[in-house]
Design a protein around this motif. Structure first.
Motif, mmCIF file in Angstrom:
data_model
loop_
_atom_site.group_PDB
_atom_site.id
_atom_site.type_symbol
_atom_site.label_atom_id
_atom_site.label_comp_id
_atom_site.label_asym_id
_atom_site.label_seq_id
_atom_site.Cartn_x
_atom_site.Cartn_y
_atom_site.Cartn_z
ATOM 1 N N GLY A 176 0.813 -1.222 0.000
ATOM 2 C CA GLY A 176 0.000 0.000 0.000
ATOM 3 C C GLY A 176 0.837 1.258 0.000
ATOM 4 O O GLY A 176 0.296 2.357 0.164
ATOM 5 N N LYS A 177 2.139 1.132 -0.184
ATOM 6 C CA LYS A 177 3.031 2.298 -0.136
ATOM 7 C C LYS A 177 2.677 3.311 -1.216
ATOM 8 O O LYS A 177 2.605 4.509 -0.957
ATOM 9 N N ILE A 178 2.450 2.818 -2.446
ATOM 10 C CA ILE A 178 2.186 3.739 -3.560
ATOM 11 C C ILE A 178 0.872 4.468 -3.340
ATOM 12 O O ILE A 178 0.754 5.687 -3.550
ATOM 13 N N ALA A 179 -0.159 3.741 -2.903
ATOM 14 C CA ALA A 179 -1.461 4.394 -2.672
ATOM 15 C C ALA A 179 -1.362 5.462 -1.587
ATOM 16 O O ALA A 179 -1.960 6.548 -1.690
ATOM 17 N N ALA A 180 -0.580 5.178 -0.538
ATOM 18 C CA ALA A 180 -0.436 6.163 0.553
ATOM 19 C C ALA A 180 0.289 7.400 0.046
ATOM 20 O O ALA A 180 -0.080 8.536 0.405
ATOM 21 N N GLU A 181 1.302 7.215 -0.775
ATOM 22 C CA GLU A 181 2.055 8.372 -1.278
ATOM 23 C C GLU A 181 1.179 9.229 -2.191
ATOM 24 O O GLU A 181 1.237 10.452 -2.172
#
Length: 297
Positions: free
Chosen positions: A288-293
């Motif tokens: 979920g790193k990309i979605a959070a960024e």
């Protein structure tokens, strides 16, 4: 040619059936320190031995180990005798029979698959394997290995003696344990009858390294003893400052043809990593790193 004498080398007296104890006893039947492994180790060594004295000794001990296999196998069979009959004749109610089969350890497997007879497995049910035989064909190496094998077998017998109160079994195991001592003595005598017997093999080794002790684990707990100081030992404490020990640059190298050099350069260029890149990976997406960024943006 082998002839079988129907009398055991040592009398087996079992007070009462005990399938769990039978499973433990299998360690010396089909385990790595067991009698089958010993018999096969010494028998194959004897076949390849050129010295008449060692050949005769190895055949003698290998054959005796087969008799010990018969003793430990007889103990296993007697310990399983009660459940074998009950299982074969269905003499017990289903619940009682199930409980008897599952007393612990590998007892249920021994009863169901092998009918209570000794199986060529260790105490955990792992099948015997020729990988237990570690002979290498040099008499000084093999005799040292045989000494160690007899020592390990003695320890296993001691532990088995400690887990049973059956006086007949303890007596038979005590005999088998004692024969391990006798065999160790024979192997030691045979080893020291070879002069010189150290180092193993023919090549003497590089003199400047043969007596070098490298102290690679340093700090609290450092201890000195005859294994690393005194006598002919040269002790090396400054390990990093002494590398490489041969006085070279310590780097690996190989001589390649021009064509091989070109192929190596092409491979290196094709597979080179880009230290400036920061690619999005499956781990990034899954965490979920990309979605959070993107949400922060």
């Amino acid at each position: 040619m082998f002839m079988h004498n129907k009398r055991l080398q040592y009398t087996v007296r079992v007070a009462e059936p005990n399938p769990v104890l039978a499973s433990l006893m299998l360690e010396q039947f089909g385990g790595p320190q067991g009698e089958l492994a010993a018999a096969m180790r010494y028998f194959t060594q004897a076949l390849g031995e050129t010295d008449p004295g060692r050949k005769d000794m190895l055949f003698d001990i290998a054959t005796e180990e087969l008799s010990h296999l018969e003793i430990i196998g007889s103990i296993v069979a007697m310990l399983n005798k009660g459940i074998k009959g009950d299982l074969a004749e269905a003499n017990m109610a289903e619940a009682d029979l199930y409980a008897a089969l599952n007393q612990g350890g590998d007892s249920h497997t021994q009863s169901l698959l092998y009918g209570g007879g000794p199986s060529l497995t260790n105490s955990s049910g792992v099948p015997w394997t020729a990988a237990y035989i570690d002979s290498i064909g040099d008499p000084t190496c093999d005799l040292r290995s045989n000494i160690a094998a007899e020592s390990r077998a003695k320890i296993v017998y001691e532990r088995l003696i400690n887990v049973t109160d059956d006086p007949g079994i303890k007596d038979a195991l005590g005999f088998l344990m004692t024969r391990e001592i006798a065999h160790q003595k024979s192997f030691e005598k045979a080893l020291y009858a070879i002069e010189p017997n150290f180092p193993p093999g023919k090549l003497p080794g590089k003199a400047e390294f043969a007596d070098l002790y490298v102290n690679t684990s340093q700090g609290e707990g450092d201890t000195e003893g005859p294994w690393n100081t005194g006598g002919t030992w040269q002790r090396l404490d400054d390990v990093e400052g002494s590398l490489p020990l041969d006085g070279g640059d310590g780097l690996p190298s190989v001589t390649l043809t021009d064509a091989q050099k070109e192929a190596a350069r092409a491979l290196m260029a094709r597979t080179m990593s880009n230290p400036e890149s920061d690619p999005v990976t499956g781990a990034d997406l899954g965490s979920g790193k990309i979605a959070a960024e993107m949400a922060d943006v």
